[in-house]
Write a protein that holds these residues in place. Structure first.
Motif, short mmCIF file in Angstrom:
data_model
loop_
_atom_site.label_atom_id
_atom_site.label_comp_id
_atom_site.label_asym_id
_atom_site.label_seq_id
_atom_site.Cartn_x
_atom_site.Cartn_y
_atom_site.Cartn_z
N UNK A 90 116.65 13.42 6.01
CA UNK A 90 115.91 14.58 6.48
C UNK A 90 114.41 14.32 6.49
N UNK A 91 113.91 13.68 5.43
CA UNK A 91 112.49 13.34 5.37
C UNK A 91 112.15 12.37 6.49
N UNK A 92 113.05 11.42 6.74
CA UNK A 92 112.81 10.47 7.83
C UNK A 92 112.75 11.20 9.17
N UNK A 93 113.57 12.24 9.30
CA UNK A 93 113.56 13.03 10.52
C UNK A 93 112.20 13.67 10.73
N UNK A 94 111.64 14.22 9.66
CA UNK A 94 110.31 14.83 9.78
C UNK A 94 109.25 13.76 10.06
N UNK A 95 109.42 12.59 9.46
CA UNK A 95 108.47 11.50 9.71
C UNK A 95 108.54 11.07 11.17
N UNK A 96 109.75 10.92 11.70
CA UNK A 96 109.90 10.51 13.10
C UNK A 96 109.27 11.54 14.03
N UNK A 97 109.38 12.83 13.67
CA UNK A 97 108.79 13.83 14.55
C UNK A 97 107.27 13.76 14.51
N UNK A 98 106.70 13.12 13.50
CA UNK A 98 105.24 12.96 13.46
C UNK A 98 104.80 11.69 14.16
N UNK A 99 105.53 10.59 14.00
CA UNK A 99 105.08 9.32 14.58
C UNK A 99 106.22 8.30 14.59
N UNK A 100 106.66 7.92 15.78
CA UNK A 100 107.76 6.97 15.87
C UNK A 100 107.38 5.60 15.32
N UNK A 101 106.22 5.09 15.75
CA UNK A 101 105.85 3.72 15.35
C UNK A 101 105.67 3.59 13.85
N UNK A 102 104.95 4.55 13.25
CA UNK A 102 104.73 4.44 11.80
C UNK A 102 106.07 4.58 11.07
N UNK A 103 106.96 5.41 11.58
CA UNK A 103 108.29 5.52 10.95
C UNK A 103 109.01 4.18 11.02
#
Lengths: 238, 301
Positions: free
Chosen positions: B174-187
């Motif tokens: 879930x946290x990764x999901x929120x991270x991906x919604x902020x920035x694909x490359x940094x994720x």
């Protein structure tokens, strides 16, 4: 054998030929710095190593294994972590959640994650004080600490730092560079990209000078610091 | 008293909107794409529910509300798989094609899914089997009536939303999901397999939407192939109202839209409820383009 070996690396952005045959090596335990002006290809080199861009040609060998063309998330698992420039933290995630993202590849290994978090908090006590704050509410210096701390959470063998001093006050720059040195002394090999050539060369063992996608000069950092061309072009001396 | 009665009805409809709005908002979060096909995936939930119930009741030989449970699982998995398929075929190849192309592709998928439903099931209104949903209910103080079905709908929606919220905020994925919604490359640099996270979003969003389709059809008893478009658009407004990309926002937006619409219909006339819904949308776009809960934290410079 070097930890990281790059041979004849060519990378394109669309039609733009950004890297024109880069060769470089990083030995285990070193700090190696890439210096050069804007657009010289420093960030592109890091992005190619970390798998965000595929090279058109050339080899990247990490710990004896070819990694060019592998997806970025697999490269992280191999032990390379890239802390991107411009303090790209996850602004709506808390400091703690940002750090947990850094440990994503460790999966559910709570003990190791906790241990790594301890090390990061040792280096950056400030992050522990702010662990429940949202990343976006941190100051510029704290965000840079979080970027580096987050990258350390996976306990990489090679840490690639892109412009860690960018936009920071001089006193903070000094602190950040001292911390980079300390991280290295604790056993992490570092590939450091910097526009602040003087500060970078002072802590680095060796350096490469990039110009428009090519390595134009390389050698021990002390020699580069004394080199006439480097002094004129990158250290602001006349 | 009439106010309270309308409020109860509004909250029920709001729960439907919220469940569907979650699918829009989650996909928007990770892809910045308005998945116009989502409403039609929701509609397929209603149709597949009909098929599932017909088969289940025929196999049992008698009518019992318990037949709904395996059908819920059947609808959830099949619509979730449809969602993943849509992403693979219609969105992933366009990932680097800018913002417009995937939206057009989404509209195309919406029409395909709608026509497919019409061709497979026919254009006439479909009715769910009788006697599946419990009748009866409670009469609260002041004569406000809450049907047992409304209570079940609200409890089920609440459980689904609470589960989703906990998943997104308390788990690693879930946290990764929120991270991906902020920035694909940094994720990616954190070791996140972004394609996999997007796939999970397309499992959860349409999965919830499909169940919502089943619940809506059970609640109203009948529907036709336009259900997806009409209901989907309302849910989309709800997502915008709450702040698209924001999961609690979709829940809040859905509830608010349901309540406002029902109150409007109750106090003015039912013909005006769509007018009210779309006026609200326009007002939000003018005065608070980020929605009620959208983007409250300052991004980095």
């Amino acid at each position: 054998m070097a930890l990281l070996e790059i041979e004849n690396l060519h990378t394109y952005y669309g039609y733009v030929h950004a890297l024109k045959g880069i060769n470089l090596t990083v030995e285990e335990g070193e700090i190696v710095t890439l210096i050069g002006a804007n657009g010289a290809g420093k960030t592109t080199t890091l992005r190619t190593i970390s798998g965000l861009i595929r090279p058109r040609e050339g080899r990247i060998v990490f710990d004896g294994q070819e990694i060019q063309g592998m997806p970025a998330h697999k490269i992280v698992q191999m032990g390379i972590c890239h802390a991107p420039e411009g303090r790209q933290i996850f602004s709506t995630l808390t400091v703690m959640e940002n750090l947990n993202m850094g440990a994503y590849t460790l999966g559910g290994d709570k003990e190791t994650i906790e241990e790594n978090r301890r090390r990061v908090f040792d280096l950056f006590p400030r992050l522990e004080e702010r662990k429940n704050q949202l990343g976006g509410t941190l100051s510029g210096g704290e965000q840079q600490m979080l970027t580096i701390g987050r990258a350390l959470m996976s306990r990489p063998r090679l840490l690639m730092l892109d412009e860690p001093s960018l936009g920071l006050a001089p006193l903070l720059v000094k602190t950040i560079f001292e911390i980079i040195k300390e991280i290295n002394q604790r056993g992490v090999t570092i590939l450091l990209v910097e526009q602040n050539a003087r500060a970078a060369l002072k802590i680095a063992h060796r350096g490469y000078v990039l110009e428009t996608g090519r390595v134009v000069l390389s050698g021990p950092a002390q020699e580069l610091l004394q080199d006439e061309r480097v002094r004129k072009a990158y250290l602001g001396e006349r | 008293m009439q106010f309270l009665q309308q409020l109860v009805n509004g909250i029920t409809i709001g729960a439907f909107y919220a469940l569907v709005a979650l699918g829009y908002t989650m996909v928007y979060g990770v892809l910045k794409l308005i998945n116009f096909a989502h409403g039609d995936l929701f509609m397929w939930g209603a149709y597949l529910g009909l098929t599932g119930l017909t088969v289940a009741l025929a196999a049992l030989g008698y009518t019992t509300p318990w037949a709904i449970l395996p059908v819920v699982i059947f609808v959830m998995t099949s619509v979730a798989l449809m969602g993943v398929l849509v992403e693979r075929i219609a969105y992933r190849p366009l990932r680097s094609a800018g913002r417009l192309a995937p939206v057009i592709s989404a509209l195309g998928v919406a029409f395909i899914l709608e026509s497919l439903a019409r061709n497979v099931y026919g254009a006439s209104w479909k009715t769910y089997p009788q006697g599946l949903t419990p009748s009866g209910g409670l009469v609260l103080a002041g004569g406000v009536r809450v049907s047992l079905m409304q209570i079940i709908v609200l409890v089920a929606s609440f459980l689904l939303m609470a589960g989703l919220y906990l998943f997104v905020h308390r788990t690693r994925v879930g946290t990764a999901m929120r991270a991906v919604s902020l920035d694909h490359d940094v994720s990616r640099l954190m070791g996140v397999d972004v394609d996999r996270i997007i796939m999970i979003v397309f499992l959860i969003g349409p999965g919830l939407g499909g169940v919502a389709g089943l619940i809506v059809a059970l609640y109203y008893g009948s529907f036709d192939f336009t259900l997806g478009w009409i209901f989907g658009l309302k849910a989309f407004i709800a997502a915008i109202l709450g702040g698209i990309g924001n999961i609690p926002g979709a829940m809040l937006g859905g509830m608010l839209l349901g309540i406002i619409e029902t109150l409007g219909a109750g106090y003015m006339s039912p013909q005006w409820k769509d007018v009210i819904a779309y006026i609200i949308l326009i007002l939000i776009l003018i005065f608070r383009p980020t929605g009620l809960l959208g983007e409250r934290v300052a991004e980095k410079l």
